[in-house]
Design a protein around this motif. Structure first.
Motif, PDB file in Angstrom:
ATOM      1  N   PRO A  67      -5.903  75.777  48.089  1.00  0.00           N
ATOM      2  CA  PRO A  67      -5.279  74.571  48.636  1.00  0.00           C
ATOM      3  C   PRO A  67      -5.073  73.542  47.536  1.00  0.00           C
ATOM      4  CG  PRO A  67      -7.604  74.578  49.148  1.00  0.00           C
ATOM      5  CD  PRO A  67      -7.329  75.891  48.471  1.00  0.00           C
ATOM      6  N   PRO A  68      -4.189  72.550  47.760  1.00  0.00           N
ATOM      7  CA  PRO A  68      -3.974  71.487  46.775  1.00  0.00           C
ATOM      8  C   PRO A  68      -5.258  70.670  46.586  1.00  0.00           C
ATOM      9  CG  PRO A  68      -2.178  71.534  48.376  1.00  0.00           C
ATOM     10  CD  PRO A  68      -3.237  72.445  48.898  1.00  0.00           C
ATOM     11  N   VAL A  69      -5.517  70.354  45.352  1.00  0.00           N
ATOM     12  CA  VAL A  69      -6.692  69.533  45.038  1.00  0.00           C
ATOM     13  C   VAL A  69      -6.278  68.136  44.631  1.00  0.00           C
ATOM     14  CG1 VAL A  69      -8.068  71.534  44.377  1.00  0.00           C
ATOM     15  CG2 VAL A  69      -6.680  70.350  42.652  1.00  0.00           C
ATOM     16  N   GLY A  70      -4.991  67.913  44.568  1.00  0.00           N
ATOM     17  CA  GLY A  70      -4.493  66.597  44.179  1.00  0.00           C
ATOM     18  C   GLY A  70      -3.003  66.679  43.905  1.00  0.00           C
ATOM     19  N   ALA A  71      -2.497  65.656  43.233  1.00  0.00           N
ATOM     20  CA  ALA A  71      -1.066  65.619  42.931  1.00  0.00           C
ATOM     21  C   ALA A  71      -0.851  64.878  41.635  1.00  0.00           C
ATOM     22  CB  ALA A  71      -0.307  64.938  44.067  1.00  0.00           C
ATOM     23  N   ILE A  72       0.284  65.184  40.991  1.00  0.00           N
ATOM     24  CA  ILE A  72       0.711  64.471  39.802  1.00  0.00           C
ATOM     25  C   ILE A  72       1.997  63.733  40.140  1.00  0.00           C
ATOM     26  CG2 ILE A  72       1.884  66.532  38.930  1.00  0.00           C
ATOM     27  CD1 ILE A  72       1.469  65.451  36.123  1.00  0.00           C
ATOM     28  N   VAL A  73       2.058  62.461  39.730  1.00  0.00           N
ATOM     29  CA  VAL A  73       3.231  61.631  39.993  1.00  0.00           C
ATOM     30  C   VAL A  73       3.787  61.155  38.664  1.00  0.00           C
ATOM     31  CG1 VAL A  73       4.130  59.578  41.148  1.00  0.00           C
ATOM     32  CG2 VAL A  73       2.242  60.865  42.191  1.00  0.00           C
TER      33      VAL A  73
END
Length: 478
Positions: free
Chosen positions: A141-147
């Motif tokens: 699953p996703p553990v975070g995001a980059i913006v």
């Protein structure tokens, strides 16, 4: 106001309205599209950086990606808390350690939910274009995001320059549209003016004017319709003029033709009344009066028949007619009468058994009688008049041959006209000039045709042809 002015003002008003709307809308649409395109590019780069971020030191990847793109970066965990900010942009630096809310949070949630990079224009407190992508281990699953984001303010000079270019091109397009509208209105007015001038000329009596039929639009249809109308009116007027000339000729001819027998009858009748005619001459005077009266009666009947034929009011009692039987019956009736005047009527034997036609026998008698009378009038005394018939394709052609002077080629069409009188063998004209005209009208009313040609050995051969009926045995046609 002239129609050219109204057309031009209408075009210019339409161009101004559309142009104003385009001038206001197009730059904004272009600006929005450029920002959206930048955001989508950032989303793609963020997705690429997200795949590498879990395999190498995060700060290095963030700085490398941001440096290559000329953008700033934010690293967010799965709870939307900002873990890392790589940016000199103060509003972004203030987010470090904070939890994202508003449009920024919506962008990250979309990236996490959709599982790929998502771009957006964030017009809230950041005022940036941004692209976000999820961070996830393969199969996890996703553990975070980059913006990745870029402030809009540094892009403003380029955006304004683009807006100015778009506005300039829009204005240039409007000017070109106005020029084309002016040319178009002039072309339309020129073509309408041509129709107007031609109509004015027609109203003044010049029916020869025509309008150029240019193109395939409605104005060309108008030009074609006007030309067709003008041609029809011209033909009608010429027909009326011809009819008026024929009417005058008819009145003159009738007056002339009626005057001779009426004068004769009147003169001989007055002589008998006054008793100046010797008893021995009275019988001859009575015969002259009777002959002139009969001639007058025939002339009146011919005029009446011709008027009904030309008006289409002549009633035809159509029935199947055996041609050979009809010709024999005619010869039996007419032969003795002609023999009294020294003319022999010869009926040539038919080459093949008799065909049938569909016709009015009484009117056919009138046709053949007129042709025989014409042949007798133009034949030298004592010369026979011959009648025969031939089959020519699907037609039955009945021919009357004389031994007269013939018909010159230049007169072969004129002899069928009313009151035209060809000279006889002695150079004088006889009859009223109605017989052949009646022949032509009756035959054409039967769906046939007439003609004249040189006869073998000299003279003229007049003929008329009618459609033959299919044979069906010895008792009648099919």
């Amino acid at each position: 106001m002239r129609i050219s002015t109204r057309l031009l003002l209408t075009y210019l008003l339409a161009v101004a309205l559309v142009g104003g709307a385009l001038t206001l809308a197009v730059p904004r649409l272009v600006r929005a599209q450029l920002l959206r395109s930048t955001a989508d590019q950032l989303a793609v780069r963020a997705q690429d950086a997200g795949r590498r971020l879990l395999r190498v030191p995060r700060t290095a990847v963030l700085q490398f990606t941001a440096g290559v793109l000329g953008a700033d970066a934010i690293l967010v965990d799965s709870n939307l808390r900002v873990v890392r900010v790589v940016s000199d942009y103060p509003p972004a630096q203030a987010l470090e350690g904070a939890t994202l809310v508003g449009p920024e949070a919506q962008l990250v949630r979309r990236a996490l939910g959709e599982g790929h990079g998502v771009g957006a224009v964030l017009s809230g407190r950041l005022g940036v274009v941004a692209g976000a992508a999820p961070l996830a281990l393969p199969g996890g699953p996703p553990v975070g995001a980059i913006v990745l984001f870029q402030a809009v303010e540094p892009l403003e000079p380029a955006l304004r320059q683009t807006e100015r270019l778009v506005a300039a091109w829009t204005v240039a397009g409007l000017v070109a549209a106005a020029v084309l509208a002016s040319l178009m209105s002039r072309m339309i007015v020129r073509r309408l003016t041509a129709v107007t001038e031609a109509a004015r000329a027609a109203a003044e009596g010049d029916l020869t004017r025509r309008v150029p039929e240019e193109g395939a639009d409605e104005l060309a249809d108008l030009a074609r319709s006007f030309n067709h109308m003008a041609e029809r009116v011209q033909n009608l007027v010429e027909g009326l003029r011809r009819s008026e000339a024929l009417r005058r000729d008819l009145i003159a001819s009738i007056s002339h033709e009626l005057r001779t027998p009426v004068t004769s009858v009147r003169g001989f009748a007055e002589a008998l009344r006054d008793g100046v005619v010797p008893p021995a001459e009275r019988e001859r005077y009575y015969g002259i009066i009777a002959a002139e009266s009969a001639r007058l009666s025939r002339l009146i009947q011919d005029l009446f028949d011709l008027a009904r034929l030309e008006a289409g009011q002549l009633e035809l009692r159509m029935q199947p007619v055996a041609v050979d039987d009809w010709l024999r019956a005619f010869a039996d009736r007419a032969g003795p009468v002609l023999a009294q005047s020294g003319t022999v009527l010869v009926l040539e034997p038919p080459p093949v058994p008799g065909p049938w036609i569909y016709a009015d026998p009484e009117r056919l008698d009138q046709v053949l009688h007129n042709l025989v009378e014409n042949a007798v009038r133009h034949s030298p005394p004592g010369e026979p008049v011959r009648i025969d018939r031939v089959l020519d394709g699907g037609e039955v052609r009945i021919r009357v041959t004389d031994r007269g002077p013939g018909v010159p080629p230049e007169e072969r069409d004129r002899i069928w006209q009313r009151f035209y009188q060809a000279p006889g063998p002695d150079g004088r004209k006889g009859g009223a000039g109605l017989g052949l005209s009646i022949v032509k009208s009756i035959v054409e009313a039967h769906g046939g045709r007439v003609g004249v040609e040189p006869a073998p050995g000299g003279g003229a051969r007049f003929w008329f042809a009618l459609p033959a009926l299919p044979p069906r045995g010895p008792h009648g046609p099919a």
